[in-house]
Design a protein around this motif. Structure first.
Motif, PDB file in Angstrom:
ATOM      1  N   ASN A  49       0.823  -1.214   0.000  1.00 21.52           N
ATOM      2  CA  ASN A  49       0.000   0.000   0.000  1.00 21.52           C
ATOM      3  C   ASN A  49       0.854   1.259   0.000  1.00 21.52           C
ATOM      4  O   ASN A  49       0.510   2.255  -0.644  1.00 21.52           O
ATOM      5  N   PHE A  50       1.974   1.228   0.735  1.00 18.77           N
ATOM      6  CA  PHE A  50       2.854   2.394   0.738  1.00 18.77           C
ATOM      7  C   PHE A  50       3.428   2.638  -0.656  1.00 18.77           C
ATOM      8  O   PHE A  50       3.501   3.775  -1.123  1.00 18.77           O
ATOM      9  N   GLN A  51       3.825   1.559  -1.337  1.00 21.02           N
ATOM     10  CA  GLN A  51       4.372   1.721  -2.682  1.00 21.02           C
ATOM     11  C   GLN A  51       3.306   2.215  -3.647  1.00 21.02           C
ATOM     12  O   GLN A  51       3.570   3.081  -4.493  1.00 21.02           O
ATOM     13  N   ARG A  52       2.077   1.717  -3.541  1.00 23.10           N
ATOM     14  CA  ARG A  52       0.982   2.196  -4.383  1.00 23.10           C
ATOM     15  C   ARG A  52       0.706   3.673  -4.141  1.00 23.10           C
ATOM     16  O   ARG A  52       0.524   4.456  -5.088  1.00 23.10           O
ATOM     17  N   ALA A  53       0.675   4.056  -2.870  1.00 23.18           N
ATOM     18  CA  ALA A  53       0.421   5.457  -2.551  1.00 23.18           C
ATOM     19  C   ALA A  53       1.535   6.355  -3.066  1.00 23.18           C
ATOM     20  O   ALA A  53       1.273   7.444  -3.606  1.00 23.18           O
ATOM     21  N   LEU A  54       2.776   5.908  -2.926  1.00 21.81           N
ATOM     22  CA  LEU A  54       3.898   6.712  -3.405  1.00 21.81           C
ATOM     23  C   LEU A  54       3.848   6.883  -4.920  1.00 21.81           C
ATOM     24  O   LEU A  54       4.094   7.973  -5.447  1.00 21.81           O
ATOM     25  N   GLN A  55       3.528   5.822  -5.642  1.00 21.18           N
ATOM     26  CA  GLN A  55       3.413   5.912  -7.096  1.00 21.18           C
ATOM     27  C   GLN A  55       2.306   6.885  -7.504  1.00 21.18           C
ATOM     28  O   GLN A  55       2.487   7.699  -8.419  1.00 21.18           O
ATOM     29  N   SER A  56       1.166   6.818  -6.819  1.00 18.04           N
ATOM     30  CA  SER A  56       0.056   7.708  -7.151  1.00 18.04           C
ATOM     31  C   SER A  56       0.396   9.159  -6.844  1.00 18.04           C
ATOM     32  O   SER A  56       0.034  10.068  -7.613  1.00 18.04           O
TER      33      SER A  56
END
Length: 505
Positions: free
Chosen positions: A136-143
């Motif tokens: 989730n952290f990686q998804r949020a960072l990408q977004s």
């Protein structure tokens, strides 16, 4: 005033005028009525059409197609005017209802699609593993990075993929953090290299441990936008770009000169430049004879013998003046130039009658153009520079067709302008004639109304008094003629005889 009587009198007078009026006046009256009705209809639609005009503001963007349809149906149910963009990914609503709709639809859970950044952590979930937290952290960072890139001018959409490996106990076995960025640009625009490098630095600074060299940027067509990171390939690309720049600069110098001398599109220039990118360092040592002697060391030996006595030998070392130069060769110097110059062997001239004719170009002129091109770029035969001139007959089919089309277009515009001006004049004349007939018809109606009004006022003032209808001009003339015949028959006969003689002549 008896209003029904007046109205009936106006109607009878109008019918009588219509019966006795010539066709031209009838056509003018009908045309004026049609023009008036058309103006009223135009004004009605113009005034009523302004209600649908409103200033739009983007309510939501970057929506999926299914959610765009869902929000559109919801706005239609709320009777809110809205529009979709060409790609159906954004919805526009009136400016004055923007905040109201944002609040209302947010309460209903819209939008459901689009990018979700760190908002993904707003809702705490039970039994969340460490792995899911990292995902989730990686998804949020990408977004979050994607949202930042979309705000850059020229970028319509962006996708970011990060590869963050697990930390290793051994430094030499640690895999680097990498990122790939896909940009969808607006229209056919191309981002300058400075902006592309800035995007690379932005992404690298947003992710911990990410080096700018490990960021790959491509466009929507799959073309590489970021620079090559391999030093050898990067150096080769730089050298090739430098060679192209030198060749284009030299070609531009010769081509502009040829265009000014023999005309545009009468020559073609291609130059091949061989550049030397070897970096050389030369050291020269030069001894200067005849300089002042400076003793740097001296060794003396004495020997004694009975025969020769005492002898002294001295060995002196003198400083010799010398000059040492270190010369570094320039990188990218021109080693050899070769130029191919194609010249149209025919030239177009205008004869005394004003017609275009072609004649052969003289050999002396071609030789002069060759020498002119050589001097323009500074060709040196000692280093092997070569130039080749090809006198050829250029294909002028497109030029002739373009000239004919231009002349035909000019003639068409000329006659079109004349027709438009004539139509304007005729329209003005027709409008003036129509306006004249309308004014005459209005004047007759106003005269009848005034006459009826005067008669009504007289009849009201003299209620019981009867009076005779006033004679018309025709009746007055006829009465005078009858009186003349009764009182002076001889004069009347002479008058009739004179009128008959005038008609016969």
């Amino acid at each position: 005033m008896n209003l029904p009587t007046q109205v009936s009198g106006i109607t009878e007078r109008s019918q009588a005028w219509w019966t006795e009026a010539p066709p031209v006046q009838k056509y003018g009256a009908v045309g004026g009525g049609i023009v008036g009705i058309a103006l009223l209809v135009f004004m009605f639609f113009t005034m009523s059409g302004g209600e649908d005009q409103w200033e739009g503001r983007i309510l939501y963007s970057n929506l999926e197609f299914d959610e765009s349809a869902e929000i559109s149906n919801r706005l239609r149910a709320l009777e809110v005017p809205h529009r979709l963009t060409a790609d159906a990914t954004a919805i526009l609503v009136p400016e004055d209802r923007y905040m109201e709709l944002r609040v209302q639809l947010a309460g209903e859970g819209y939008p459901k699609s689009g990018r979700i950044g760190y908002e993904i952590f707003d809702e705490a979930q039970l039994a969340m593993t460490d792995f899911l937290q990292k995902v989730n952290f990686q998804r949020a960072l990408q977004s979050e990075i994607e949202q930042t890139l979309i705000n850059i001018e020229g970028v319509r959409n962006a996708r970011v993929h990060l590869v963050i490996p697990e930390p290793s106990l051994f430094t030499e076995e640690q895999n680097p953090v990498t990122a790939s960025v896909s940009l969808t640009l607006e229209g056919n625009k191309k981002l300058p290299i400075e902006r592309i490098n800035a995007i690379g630095y932005l992404v690298s600074a947003s992710v911990e441990g990410l080096d700018q060299g490990n960021v790959i940027i491509i466009d929507g067509s799959g073309n590489m936008l970021s620079e090559e990171r391999d030093p050898l390939v990067k150096m080769a690309n730089k050298q090739f770009e430098m060679q192209q720049q030198v060749e284009k600069a030299l070609e531009r110098k010769v081509q502009t000169l040829m265009d000014q001398v023999i005309g545009k599109d009468r020559s073609r220039v291609r130059i091949n430049a061989v550049l030397n990118f070897d970096q050389k360092q030369t050291q020269q040592k030069r001894v200067e004879p005849g300089a002042s002697q400076v003793v740097i060391s001296e060794e003396t030996q004495e020997t004694s013998s009975a025969e020769k006595g005492t002898e002294e030998q001295a060995i002196r070392n003198y400083e010799v003046n010398e000059t040492i130069q270190s010369i570094v060769g320039s990188v990218g110097s021109i080693t050899r130039l070769s130029m191919a110059l194609t010249i149209d062997k025919t030239r177009v001239v205008i004869d005394p009658e004003g017609n275009y004719i072609e004649e052969q170009r003289a050999d002396e002129e071609i030789t002069q153009l060759r020498e002119l091109a050589q001097q323009a770029i500074g060709m040196d035969e000692t280093r092997g520079d070569a130039i080749t001139v090809y006198p050829m007959a250029f294909d002028k089919t497109q030029e002739i067709r373009a000239r004919e089309e231009s002349q035909a277009q000019e003639r068409k515009e000329f006659w079109t302008d004349i027709a438009i001006n004539v139509a304007k004049i005729l329209g003005i004349i027709a409008a003036l004639i129509t306006l004249r007939f309308i004014i005459q018809a209005i004047g007759r109606g106003v005269g009848v109304e005034d006459e009826l009004e005067v008669l009504g006022e007289v009849s009201t003032d003299v209620e019981e008094e009867e009076f005779e209808r006033p004679e018309t001009p025709h009746e007055m003339i006829l009465g005078r003629v009858q009186q003349m015949v009764r009182e002076r028959p001889e004069d009347a006969a002479k008058l009739i005889r004179t009128m008959l003689m005038d008609e016969e002549s």
